[in-house]
Design a protein around this motif. Structure first.
Motif, mmCIF file in Angstrom:
data_model
loop_
_atom_site.group_PDB
_atom_site.id
_atom_site.type_symbol
_atom_site.label_atom_id
_atom_site.label_comp_id
_atom_site.label_asym_id
_atom_site.label_seq_id
_atom_site.Cartn_x
_atom_site.Cartn_y
_atom_site.Cartn_z
ATOM 1 N N MET A 35 0.858 -1.209 0.000
ATOM 2 C CA MET A 35 0.000 0.000 0.000
ATOM 3 C C MET A 35 0.878 1.237 0.000
ATOM 4 O O MET A 35 1.760 1.392 0.828
ATOM 5 N N ASN A 36 0.609 2.121 -0.971
ATOM 6 C CA ASN A 36 1.394 3.342 -1.065
ATOM 7 C C ASN A 36 1.155 4.237 0.153
ATOM 8 O O ASN A 36 0.040 4.314 0.656
ATOM 9 N N ILE B 286 0.588 7.277 0.542
ATOM 10 C CA ILE B 286 -0.430 8.341 0.518
ATOM 11 C C ILE B 286 -1.733 7.869 1.162
ATOM 12 O O ILE B 286 -2.457 8.647 1.761
ATOM 13 N N ASN B 287 -2.016 6.575 1.069
ATOM 14 C CA ASN B 287 -3.251 6.088 1.674
ATOM 15 C C ASN B 287 -3.097 5.720 3.143
ATOM 16 O O ASN B 287 -4.031 5.261 3.782
ATOM 17 N N LYS B 288 -1.895 5.933 3.661
ATOM 18 C CA LYS B 288 -1.665 5.682 5.078
ATOM 19 C C LYS B 288 -1.296 6.965 5.787
ATOM 20 O O LYS B 288 -1.732 7.211 6.900
ATOM 21 N N HIS B 289 -0.458 7.770 5.146
ATOM 22 C CA HIS B 289 0.154 8.862 5.907
ATOM 23 C C HIS B 289 -0.822 9.981 6.226
ATOM 24 O O HIS B 289 -0.487 10.888 6.944
ATOM 25 N N ASN B 290 -2.002 9.896 5.720
ATOM 26 C CA ASN B 290 -2.923 10.986 6.010
ATOM 27 C C ASN B 290 -4.208 10.499 6.669
ATOM 28 O O ASN B 290 -5.259 11.068 6.496
ATOM 29 N N THR B 291 -4.127 9.425 7.410
ATOM 30 C CA THR B 291 -5.365 8.889 7.953
ATOM 31 C C THR B 291 -5.748 9.509 9.285
ATOM 32 O O THR B 291 -6.907 9.561 9.627
ATOM 33 N N HIS B 292 -4.776 9.923 10.065
ATOM 34 C CA HIS B 292 -4.988 10.347 11.450
ATOM 35 C C HIS B 292 -5.396 9.160 12.321
ATOM 36 O O HIS B 292 -5.756 9.335 13.473
ATOM 37 N N ILE B 293 -5.392 7.985 11.736
ATOM 38 C CA ILE B 293 -5.779 6.810 12.516
ATOM 39 C C ILE B 293 -4.506 6.032 12.806
ATOM 40 O O ILE B 293 -3.857 5.523 11.898
ATOM 41 N N GLN C 238 0.560 10.259 11.202
ATOM 42 C CA GLN C 238 0.965 10.272 9.801
ATOM 43 C C GLN C 238 1.523 8.919 9.371
ATOM 44 O O GLN C 238 1.923 8.746 8.236
ATOM 45 N N ARG C 239 1.575 7.998 10.304
ATOM 46 C CA ARG C 239 2.057 6.641 10.072
ATOM 47 C C ARG C 239 3.528 6.615 9.655
ATOM 48 O O ARG C 239 3.967 5.713 8.947
ATOM 49 N N LEU C 240 4.273 7.630 10.085
ATOM 50 C CA LEU C 240 5.708 7.594 9.850
ATOM 51 C C LEU C 240 6.338 6.697 10.900
ATOM 52 O O LEU C 240 7.425 6.168 10.707
#
Ligand SMILES: Cc1cc2nc3c(=O)[nH]c(=O)nc-3n(C[C@H](O)[C@H](O)[C@H](O)COP(=O)(O)OP(=O)(O)OC[C@H]3O[C@@H](n4cnc5c(N)ncnc54)[C@H](O)[C@@H]3O)c2cc1C
Lengths: 298, 784
Positions: free
Chosen positions: A1-2, A4-11, A51-53
């Motif tokens: 999964m790229n 972009i679909n993780k780093h902006n979830t706030h989850i 941000q899932r970093l």
């Protein structure tokens, strides 16, 4: 999964939350769970998790450990616990009077809301080359106290950082506090930073401490932020000042040296050329202010 | 001019009806709402700037309650999310979901689940295969031969158009003989300008909640500036009869134009709700919102000529609008850009070539001023340069050439022409010059030392609405309903949205003024599409001029009905009756002057009518305004430039505004303070650059790297003077015009001119960052 679909979830990803009451217990948790992350104010850690970093499986709250939250005047030095809130440091009469440089570094971090949450330990352990608190500690030659499974060890602030986000800390180690030597009466200091707006991480920052004998420089510290992978002391510039009688010309030559000896990069906050160019003027201002202050304080 | 009647309600500061809810945090915005049994949605975004989706595999989702939505499950209708133009001017290139993503962040699929977290986990198990295409990030580069086409075909008025050279649409206009005009010029200046792409930074991110109804319809709570266009678009996409689509009015958490179109989240959530047969909520994160909309980046080649005395003779403008991956309103914007330009200064001859160009970037939409801040910056910068060439003071140069009272004006584009009947330009410029001691400001290039100060001025305007005496391609009308309640209060019902500026309160005050009651007696009703008549959209600074115009129209009708009913009950001639407010009874009184006992309060009237079964006094009507009067603004700004760090600070701001009758002075001033803040930041700070390697925004959508100014970056309140020109707009409700956009439009020009005045350097690219300032100073030093 790229990303972009993780780093902006706030989850954030699920994690286990620990709340030890002592340093020893905290260290034990870190030892048992490699990859666990200490949580102080969370102003760096939580955004990174959202941000899932970072996706730690264990988070260890340090704010309920009383020994990490003390500020103590020890005569020739001030001890500051790692989990002391930045706002508390900013308001501390002791720190304002005895460590004005650190006080102004801390005041420039974020906003009141951020400083109400953030800590000096977090600022240092996050190891951003732009960390304002870290810059002050390096300029004041502070000592970093570290606790690990094997006990305590101490490291000079300037040797604590190894790169952006990288420090000498082992995964099972904690920073417990900082011993910050109080500069002698004849020392003048100055901190300046520039950002895109008042509420920005510095594009470039500088801290200078000059110990003066009249106009003669007895000792000099010149530290820059956001121009290298870590806060850096510029030995060349310091050498150029030490033992010399300060003149406007010498200040300008030193500032030129500062500008020439840094190797900044271009990022979203500013270009490399900007940083090199701005460092010159900022060095003139910081050295001049430290000079005036050091001279008059005698 | 001051033929103003004395007002009882207008011109006074009043408390907003939504004030308590807002300051106590009890106001509920779309993102705060929830319904029983509601699902939470998340969207899958393209990681590529330009690609084709070859396959989406949903089989790895383990949670059986998850609902997925892929491009082949949505209606394949192409649409334009922005419905304010007539069909022949509405270009359609959007679909609900896309299988050909054209920018990083474009939505490909969506999922709905019991919680946002479950939806996110499901999203992460989708497997998507892409075929990647080359992407282009620059408008000029995009038109080059051989560049990968971003859209092959788009639709216009039911017809299919082939897209050539990635040009989305274009417009050319010539009036007068431009060549001859330039021949007559003694001085000609031509420059190329490039603006930034700004993110709106509105407080609320795009959100929507949709409930599917048992009758096959949907109820929608969304972040929007337009209830009725939302309904029309959903009808066009999904074919649901309009009566079964109910779009509810929800307070909007700021907008600045970013919800002028129907937001992409709306049709996605509708499609999900219809499939799931359960309510669905979709609320963008800030990062998603940064990938949803931005302002139009524009490149201008602008040429102006003037004769020896300083009269403009001709102008030519080439404009390239970088619109990003889709058209939201590119064609009308091409008309507005030329309109904004030619309506600033008198140009006997002018020509224009405008092109809107696709790039693989976030789609651009209106952002406060709709292109006006961009072109006004270029014009106001060039006017200063040309004045210098002619040898007249830039302020005098503007006095000689500005378009004012009695002049033809077509700000909203070539199909929206009207004549100006109120103009405060002279007053704004004269007072501003006095207060800033304009003629004694520093001369450029005379200063040395670290800190340099400079004064700059810029002027401009924005239209109040897009009205005109005859129809054009821009739709602009609204409406309102007003009814008298049994206690003597009124319900004001309209589809107009309040963006937070107090528009609806202003309209309630207009009604109160007409009906001789205090403002709090007019209750602002939260309505929906089923209970309101059509209103195009709250945009174009039309809330007060058009919306207030409609409010006044129905208030006058209601007043007439009150006269008639009261006349009957009092045995008096309706047209002889008078109105006053009785403070003690807290009631408006209708009375026959001088005749004892012949009076009745609104409350008595309404109750009597109820008891005698005479009905409710109410009026509902539509209103088309006859014009779109410009509200003029002018800024005089003093800056300090630190030549060591490149930082610019505002020292003093003097702002004059001609908004006709001022309805709420504090809120009107607030608009100007906000306009200054946005304009300041547009000039020295904001931009959304791209990382050409990833094709994503350089900040990847993180707001921590999209800085906007805080109070610490702005002038102190003591150093910020706002004054209003003494004008009265004859076509406006009680003489009022707009303010929202005019408050921003000239700021960048004024700030840029002030920087030039301080440094002796001109900048042709925005933003004028600290980096660019040091670079320019260094270049100057090397050249010298
Ligand atoms: C809006 C905003 C503005 C900001 N502006 C600035 C600014 O101007 N200047 C600036 O320097 N910073 C700024 N920051 C960054 C941040 O606020 C500071 O670095 C702050 O000091 C971090 O402290 P914290 O306690 O919140 O750290 P946390 O987020 O809790 O921790 C940061 C990191 O250090 C680790 N850590 C924390 N404490 C310890 C410890 N005792 N031992 C070992 N590891 C530890 C954590 O695991 C984590 O990796 C800003 C942040 C935000 C959100």
């Amino acid at each position: 999964m790229n990303p972009i679909n993780k780093h902006n979830t706030h989850i954030v990803m699920p994690f286990e939350y620990h709340q030890p009451a002592t340093v020893r217990a905290a260290v034990e948790i870190l030892r048992k769970h490699p990859g666990a992350k200490p949580l102080a104010g969370g102003t760096d850690l939580v955004p990174k998790m959202k941000q899932r970093l970072l996706e730690p499986k264990h988070v260890v709250n340090l704010k309920k450990i009383p020994e990490l939250s003390v500020v103590e005047d020890r005569g020739d030095a001030v001890y500051i616990g790692a989990a002391v809130r930045l706002r508390e440091i900013e308001k501390s009469e002791t720190i304002r009077r005895r460590l004005p440089l650190l006080s102004s570094c801390v005041r420039s971090i974020g906003s009141v809301q951020i400083r109400n949450m953030g800590t000096l330990g977090g600022n240092v352990c996050n190891a951003s080359p732009a960390a304002d608190g870290a810059l002050g500690l390096v300029a004041l030659e502070a000592t970093v106290h570290i606790a690990g499974p094997g006990g305590e060890r101490q490291v000079e602030a300037k040797s604590f950082f190894e790169g952006p986000g990288l420090t000498v800390l082992g995964e099972d180690e904690l920073v417990t506090g900082f011993t910050v030597p109080v500069p002698t009466e004849d020392t003048g200091t100055c901190f300046i930073s520039v950002g895109r707006t008042a509420l920005d991480i510095s594009t470039i920052s500088i801290a200078v401490a000059l110990t003066m004998d009249g106009d003669r420089v007895k000792d000099a510290k010149v530290v820059l932020g956001s121009v290298a992978p870590t806060p850096i002391r510029l030995a060349d510039a310091e050498k150029q000042l030490k033992g010399k009688t300060l003149t406007e010309k010498l200040v300008e030559d030193t500032a030129m040296k500062v500008s020439e000896s840094i190797k900044p990069i271009t990022d979203i906050r500013g270009t490399a050329e900007y940083r090199r160019e701005a460092s010159r003027g900022m060095a003139v201002e910081a050295i001049t202010k430290a000079w005036r202050e050091g001279r008059t304080q005698r | 001019m001051s033929s103003k009647p004395a007002f009882k309600v207008l011109g006074r500061d009043t408390q907003r009806q939504d004030g308590v809810a807002k300051v106590t945090g009890r106001e509920k915005f779309a993102s705060d709402l929830s319904l029983p049994n509601m699902l939470h949605a998340r969207v899958l975004k393209s990681p590529y700037a330009h690609a084709k989706v070859k396959r989406i595999d949903v089989s790895a989702i383990s949670d059986p309650t998850v609902v997925t939505l892929t491009p082949d499950e949505v209606p394949d209708a192409r649409f334009c999310p922005r419905l304010m133009s007539t069909p022949e001017a509405t270009y359609k290139d959007w679909t609900v979901l896309t299988s050909k993503p054209r920018y990083v962040g474009e939505t490909i699929a969506a999922v709905a689940a019991e919680s946002e977290e479950a939806a996110q986990r499901a999203l992460e198990s989708l497997v998507v295969e892409y075929e990647e295409f080359t992407a282009v990030f620059d408008a000029l580069g995009s038109m080059e031969p051989g560049v990968e086409p971003i859209h092959d075909y788009i639709e216009l008025d039911e017809e299919t158009l082939k897209v050539e050279s990635n040009i989305a649409c274009h417009l050319e206009i010539e009036e007068g003989d431009t060549e001859e005009g330039f021949r007559q010029a003694d001085h000609v200046v031509e420059r190329t300008y490039r603006t930034n792409r700004r993110y709106h930074t509105q407080l609320e991110t795009k959100s929507v909640l949709v409930r599917p109804e048992p009758n096959g319809g949907v109820t929608v709570w969304s972040t929007t500036q337009t209830l009725h266009n939302t309904r029309i678009l959903l009808h066009e996409i999904f074919g649901i009869p309009m009566g079964k689509i109910r779009v509810m009015k929800v307070p909007i958490g700021g907008s600045f134009g970013s919800s002028i179109q129907v937001n992409p989240v709306v049709p996605i959530a509708v499609a999900l709700a219809l499939k799931a047969r359960r309510p669905v909520k979709l609320s963008y994160t800030r990062e998603e919102d940064l990938h949803d909309h931005c302002s139009y980046q524009m490149i201008f080649k602008l040429k102006l000529g003037a004769d020896r005395e300083g009269k403009l003779t001709a102008g030519h403008l080439d404009a390239w609008l970088d619109i990003g991956a889709h058209q939201i309103q590119a064609y009308p914007l091409l008309g507005c850009v030329v309109g904004w330009w030619v309506s600033l200064y008198k140009l006997p001859a002018k020509s224009y070539v405008g092109k809107a160009v696709y790039t693989n970037k976030v789609p651009s939409c209106a952002f406060r001023g709709y292109g006006n801040p961009q072109i006004t910056w270029a014009v106001e910068t060039l006017m200063d340069e040309l004045a210098e060439k002619v040898g007249v003071d830039p302020l005098d140069f503007r006095f000689m050439n500005y378009i004012g009272e009695g002049d033809l004006f077509w700000g909203q584009g070539p199909s929206v022409k009207s004549v100006i009947h109120s103009c405060g330009v002279e007053e704004i410029l004269t007072k501003g010059a006095e207060m800033s001691d304009w003629y004694n400001r520093p001369r450029a290039e005379t200063q040395t030392g670290r800190h340099r100060r400079g004064w700059g001025m810029g002027r401009g305007y924005h239209t109040s609405s897009a009205g005109a005496p005859v129809p054009g391609t821009v739709i602009d009308f609204g409406g309102a309903m007003l009814k008298l309640n049994e206690d003597g209060t009124f319900d004001y019902v309209s589809a107009l949205m309040d963006h937070g500026g107090g528009t609806l309160d202003a309209n309630a005050k207009i009604i109160a003024e007409e009906l001789e009651i205090p403002h709090h007696k007019v209750n602002i009703v939260r309505a929906d599409t089923g209970t309101t008549v059509y209103d195009v959209c709250t945009h174009a600074s039309r809330g007060i001029y058009s919306g207030g115009g409609a409010a006044l129209k129905v208030a006058a009708q209601v007043k007439q009905k009150i006269r008639e009913q009261a006349g009957n009950l009092l045995d008096a001639y309706p047209n002889a009756l008078k109105f006053r407010y009785d403070q003690q009874r807290e009631q408006a009184v209708v009375y026959a002057e001088g005749i004892e006992g012949r009076e009745i309060t609104y409350k008595e009237l309404a109750y009597t009518m109820r008891n005698k079964n005479l009905g409710t006094i109410a009026a509902v009507d539509s209103y088309r305004q006859p014009s779109c009067p410009p509200h003029f603004t002018g800024y005089f700004i003093e800056v300090d430039v630190d030549t060591w760090t490149g930082k610019v600070r505002p020292l003093r701001v003097i702002a004059g505004a001609d908004i006709g009758t001022v309805i709420n002075p504090k809120l009107a001033k607030g608009q100007i303070h906000g306009g200054l803040a946005q304009g300041w930041s547009m000039t020295v700070n904001e931009d959304t650059p791209y990382d050409p390697t990833s094709g994503d925004l350089w900040n990847r959508g993180f707001i921590s790297d999209y800085k906007v100014p805080t109070s610490m970056d702005l002038p102190s309140l003591e150093a910020f003077t706002v004054f209003f020109a003494d004008t009265y707009e004859p076509t406006g409700p009680f003489g009022a015009k707009g303010i929202g956009e005019g408050a921003l439009n000239p700021v960048a020009g004024a700030v840029a001119n002030a920087i030039q005045n301080a440094l002796g350097v001109r900048f042709y690219e925005l933003p004028i960052t600290k980096d660019r300032i040091l670079e320019a100073l260094k270049r100057k030093e090397v050249e010298a």
